[in-house]
Design an enzyme around this catalytic site. Structure first.
Site, mmCIF file in Angstrom:
data_model
loop_
_atom_site.group_PDB
_atom_site.id
_atom_site.type_symbol
_atom_site.label_atom_id
_atom_site.label_comp_id
_atom_site.label_asym_id
_atom_site.label_seq_id
_atom_site.Cartn_x
_atom_site.Cartn_y
_atom_site.Cartn_z
ATOM 1 N N PHE A 235 49.898 38.219 51.401
ATOM 2 C CA PHE A 235 49.664 39.609 51.811
ATOM 3 C C PHE A 235 48.290 40.123 51.412
ATOM 4 C CE2 PHE A 235 54.301 39.175 51.154
ATOM 5 C CZ PHE A 235 54.698 39.326 52.466
ATOM 6 N N ILE A 641 54.282 35.892 72.167
ATOM 7 C CA ILE A 641 55.012 35.684 70.920
ATOM 8 C C ILE A 641 55.311 34.184 70.837
ATOM 9 C CG2 ILE A 641 57.124 36.191 69.628
ATOM 10 C CD1 ILE A 641 55.188 38.594 69.851
ATOM 11 N N LYS A 645 61.704 34.058 66.353
ATOM 12 C CA LYS A 645 62.428 34.271 65.093
ATOM 13 C C LYS A 645 61.468 34.634 63.958
ATOM 14 C CE LYS A 645 66.312 32.045 63.860
ATOM 15 N NZ LYS A 645 67.157 30.895 63.458
ATOM 16 N N THR A 646 60.398 33.848 63.797
ATOM 17 C CA THR A 646 59.461 34.151 62.714
ATOM 18 C C THR A 646 58.722 35.459 62.996
ATOM 19 O OG1 THR A 646 57.782 32.753 63.727
ATOM 20 C CG2 THR A 646 59.149 31.738 62.040
ATOM 21 N N GLN A 650 58.490 38.748 60.665
ATOM 22 C CA GLN A 650 57.235 39.371 60.241
ATOM 23 C C GLN A 650 57.249 40.870 60.511
ATOM 24 O OE1 GLN A 650 54.439 38.164 58.583
ATOM 25 N NE2 GLN A 650 55.987 36.626 58.224
ATOM 26 N N LYS A 713 48.036 37.756 69.986
ATOM 27 C CA LYS A 713 47.451 38.714 69.039
ATOM 28 C C LYS A 713 48.185 38.514 67.713
ATOM 29 C CE LYS A 713 46.725 42.209 72.654
ATOM 30 N NZ LYS A 713 47.152 43.553 73.113
ATOM 31 N N GLY A 714 47.668 39.061 66.645
ATOM 32 C CA GLY A 714 48.327 38.866 65.351
ATOM 33 C C GLY A 714 49.505 39.800 65.180
ATOM 34 N N GLU A 717 50.574 41.885 60.230
ATOM 35 C CA GLU A 717 50.353 43.170 59.575
ATOM 36 C C GLU A 717 50.777 44.364 60.425
ATOM 37 O OE1 GLU A 717 46.535 42.590 57.037
ATOM 38 O OE2 GLU A 717 46.598 40.990 58.494
HETATM 39 MO MO1 MOS Z 1 46.001 40.204 54.923
HETATM 40 S S1 MOS Z 1 45.931 41.953 53.797
HETATM 41 O O1 MOS Z 1 44.572 40.282 55.780
HETATM 42 O O2 MOS Z 1 46.098 38.944 53.829
#
Ligand code: MOS
Length: 749
Positions: A235, A641, A645-646, A650, A713-714, A717
């Site tokens: 994180f 995606i 599941k993962t 997240q 895309k990510g 976060e």
């Molecule tokens: Mo994340 S806060 O970019 O590890």
């Protein structure tokens, strides 16, 4: 093939994890290893005047005690925010100056961990103290130099926009310090064999760590290997090269034996980075129909005395809504702490608590539905830069989540919904996260037996990245996921970016994709020259790889595996390189030096962001003022995606942490003594199952051909952004009380 991209594949390493089979960094114990322990400063600021190690040395089992005078020397790297691999630019034990409470002043080496700890307790350090403060020095808040272009941005005329508005919100929101407490604590194990060095450390960037260590100890990169095969929670806490790692490596060199340092929970509060506290000032103005006429965001974030940490919330907030008049300022205010750093959505969490609370306040002033306010201000192009979004499904997210949540049941006025003694409130907020893509490489081998091996220096920080990389290769090569073995977490593997900024799947994943295409290309080139197969004599340029099948012209095709089996070698290997076309040469160079070089989120031609919408029900008890969150629904659109599941996990984890930010999480500060009060994980409040009843996560289909070849895309976060505002907005709806300081507790309502 059922376990393809976009299906819910169970992590193949999960069983090994829960049965304790996987080895984390601190599970590696080179023979003859000693144990380290830190001695840290009890004072905040001043000078170390003397340090007496005689009693410590007399402690049975203690091998040696290093101080700033005896610690083997190394060249201290620059901190991340000064363009280096360090987590801070100030390196403790290089002199006598004390700059924050909990700063390492001595390093004990002993035969076992208990002796090291006893030794640490016997070190007698004396100090001369000067005044320290942990309150942000807002009077001297400043715009960090060098990035002024980005840190102060003005478009149009905010004053005029406010003057012409029907409603104005002018409010300040604050967010507290939060400290990392991953399950896997911080550690470093250093093993020198002559000038060859192996370092095991939980890391989000083994290449960054290797580059930094090599420079510091004047070694070639080939002399250093950094290993981080599994990570038990990162994180952002394991993103760089922290001073405690360097101290361990130096100590191991000094004693001529492997040394392990396991940082104690208490020391984790002071020797590593954390989420800085912040002040978010917003002025939002809108015409009667809800259109924004002025947008002003001034963020003041805490930083240390020695680093200018710019995790820029204003860059993200000004990317959200259409507005002709925009002014944003990114400011810093110093206090006497170690250097802050990344924590999941390192600026978006804080700044979107402010923005999305302010949007709710604006909706109330305009007597508008908060969802409609977002709708009228939705935009296809970046509000400041003007470039189009590569894809933007914000309102589709609002529509999906509001529907599943039952937003239409909401009655407008505060305190208008009750259930017995519970005041019920609904609130919503926008989630977003910038899509940045880093260059990456990957090596893929395929064998005639129907198996493959994928290798790259990316990391699985607990997200399921091993399985995801395997899925990408499996789909391209036409193999079952189980037949693909993935190796990551070693700096000796092909270069991959830091696992931070939610870049791994998109960037490292794209490299795996490219490597598979290259591998297929090589197999094709060989197979067309051979006799007696469907592709004999075909022009290789005419052959395409589609999910494990080589498709040539005129319906000629064969499976990639059959083609591989037909080749004389019966196996193949390829190195894939991926770099986004809009990546600058400088960014490429930065990554190859172990740094963080990316394209995006705003490139010359496009703005790249993932979006989401979160809806929260809160219940506030009329008499006890207890705050509960029985329901939270989130809909997210983040391109392809890869693993449903993962990805679900997240996003759900992000939302739950968001609720934790809203209701629980807060490092307490002793302002009189200028230090953090918390010292362990036991008193670290987090939401548990009893707090979180229903978490509904939806992942919308979104196609984006610009971001990368996989369209990813990510999502690491995205889920935490906006949650706290949604809770604040729901609390206001339930109680009529507007809470502007995280976290919210009984006394606030
Ligand atoms: Mo994340 S806060 O970019 O590890």
């Amino acid at each position: 093939m059922t376990e393809t991209i976009n299906t819910p594949v169970t992590r193949y390493e999960a069983l090994r994890k829960v049965t304790g089979e996987t080895k984390y960094a601190a599970d590696f114990m080179p023979a003859g290893m000693f144990f380290g322990e830190l001695v840290v400063s009890p004072i905040v600021r001043g000078q170390l005047t003397a340090i007496d190690i005689r009693e410590a040395l007399a402690e049975p089992g203690v091998i040696t005690v290093y101080t700033h005078e005896t610690m083997p020397k190394y060249e201290t790297p620059k901190g991340f925010y000064a363009g280096g691999p360090g987590t801070a630019s100030f390196w403790p034990m290089t002199g006598t100056e004390i700059k924050y409470a909990g700063q390492p002043v001595a390093f004990v080496v002993a035969e076992n961990a208990a002796a090291a700890r006893r030794g640490a307790q016997r070190v007698k350090a004396t100090y001369s103290k000067t005044a320290g403060r942990i309150e942000m020095d807002t009077a001297n808040a400043f715009v960090p130099v060098g990035k002024k272009d980005d840190n102060v941005v003005t478009k149009g005329d905010v004053k005029a926009g406010i003057a012409s508005a029907a409603a104005v919100v002018d409010e300040t929101y604050t967010t507290p310090f939060q400290h990392h407490n991953p399950m896997e604590m911080f550690s470093t194990t250093a093993h020198w064999r002559g000038e060859q060095l192996t370092v095991w450390m939980p890391s989000q960037s083994v290449r960054t760590a290797r580059a930094g260590v090599a420079t510091a100890f004047k070694l070639a990169e080939t002399q250093v290997e950094v290993l981080s095969p599994f990570v038990g929670g990162a994180f952002g806490s394991k993103a760089g090269l922290p001073p405690y790692a360097m101290l361990t490596i130096a100590a191991a060199r000094g004693v001529g034996a492997p040394v392990r340092l396991m940082v104690s929970r208490e020391h984790m509060y002071t020797v590593a980075a954390f989420r800085p506290e912040s002040i978010q000032k917003f002025r939002l103005a809108a015409s009667r129909d809800g259109r924004l006429t002025a947008f002003e965001h001034i963020e003041i974030a805490q930083t240390s005395q020695f680093d200018d940490v710019v995790n820029p919330g204003t860059h993200m907030t000004r990317s959200m809504y259409a507005c002709p008049n925009i002014h944003t300022e990114q400011r810093l205010a110093r206090s006497d702490t170690n250097t802050p750093g990344f924590m999941r959505a390192p600026n978006e969490m804080q700044s979107f608590f402010g923005l999305e609370s302010a949007m709710d306040e604006l909706a109330i002033k305009l007597k508008m539905d908060p969802v409609e306010l977002r709708r009228v201000n939705d935009t296809r192009s970046h509000p400041v830069k003007g470039v189009p979004f590569s894809s933007r499904s914000l309102m589709a997210c609002y529509d999906a989540a509001s529907k599943s949540f039952g937003w239409e049941r909401r009655t407008g006025a505060p305190k208008s919904m009750t259930d017995g003694d519970w005041l019920v409130g609904y609130g919503c907020a926008t989630s977003t996260y910038p899509t940045a893509v880093a260059p990456s490489e990957a090596r893929v081998r395929m064998y005639g037996a129907g198996t493959a091996v994928v290798e790259l220096a990316a990391h699985d920080v607990g997200t399921g990245a091993y399985t995801i990389m395997g899925q990408i290769a499996a789909q391209r090569l036409g193999l079952p996921v189980k037949a693909v073995e993935v190796f990551m977490g070693s700096s000796d593997l092909p270069i991959a970016p830091i696992s931070g900024g939610s870049v791994t799947s998109a960037s490292a994943g794209s490299a795996v994709h490219v490597a598979c295409l290259k591998l297929a290309d090589e197999i094709v080139r060989s197979v067309v020259t051979l006799k007696d197969n469907p592709l004999s004599g075909v022009d290789p340029a005419q052959v395409k790889l589609v999910d494990g099948t080589l498709q040539g012209p005129g319906g000629k095709s064969m499976s990639l595996l059959d083609a591989l089996k037909a080749t004389p070698r019966g196996e193949a290997v390829a190195n894939g390189q991926y770099a986004h076309p809009e990546l600058t040469e400088q960014a490429l160079r930065i990554t190859y030096k172990g740094g963080y070089g990316v394209a995006g989120p705003v490139t010359k031609t496009h703005a790249m962001f993932a979006f989401g919408a979160q809806f929260v029900e809160v219940r506030v008890h009329r008499w006890t003022h207890e705050i509960r969150v029985p329901r939270i629904h989130g809909a997210f659109a983040a391109g392809t995606i890869l693993n449903r599941k993962t990805a679900h996990s997240q996003l759900m984890g992000g939302m739950i942490w968001g609720i934790g930010s809203a209701l629980h999480e807060h490092t307490l500060v002793d302002h009189a003594r200028a230090r953090f009060l918390n010292t362990d994980i036991a008193e670290y409040l987090i939401p548990v199952n009893a707090d979180i009843a229903e978490v509904n996560v939806q992942m919308l289909d979104e196609r984006d051909d610009f971001v990368n070849p996989l369209g990813v895309k990510g999502i690491g976060e995205l889920g935490i952004v906006g949650t706290a505002a949604a809770v604040a907005n729901a609390i206001h709806h339930a109680t009529g009380k507007r809470l502007r300081a995280l976290p919210f507790t009984l006394k606030d309502v």
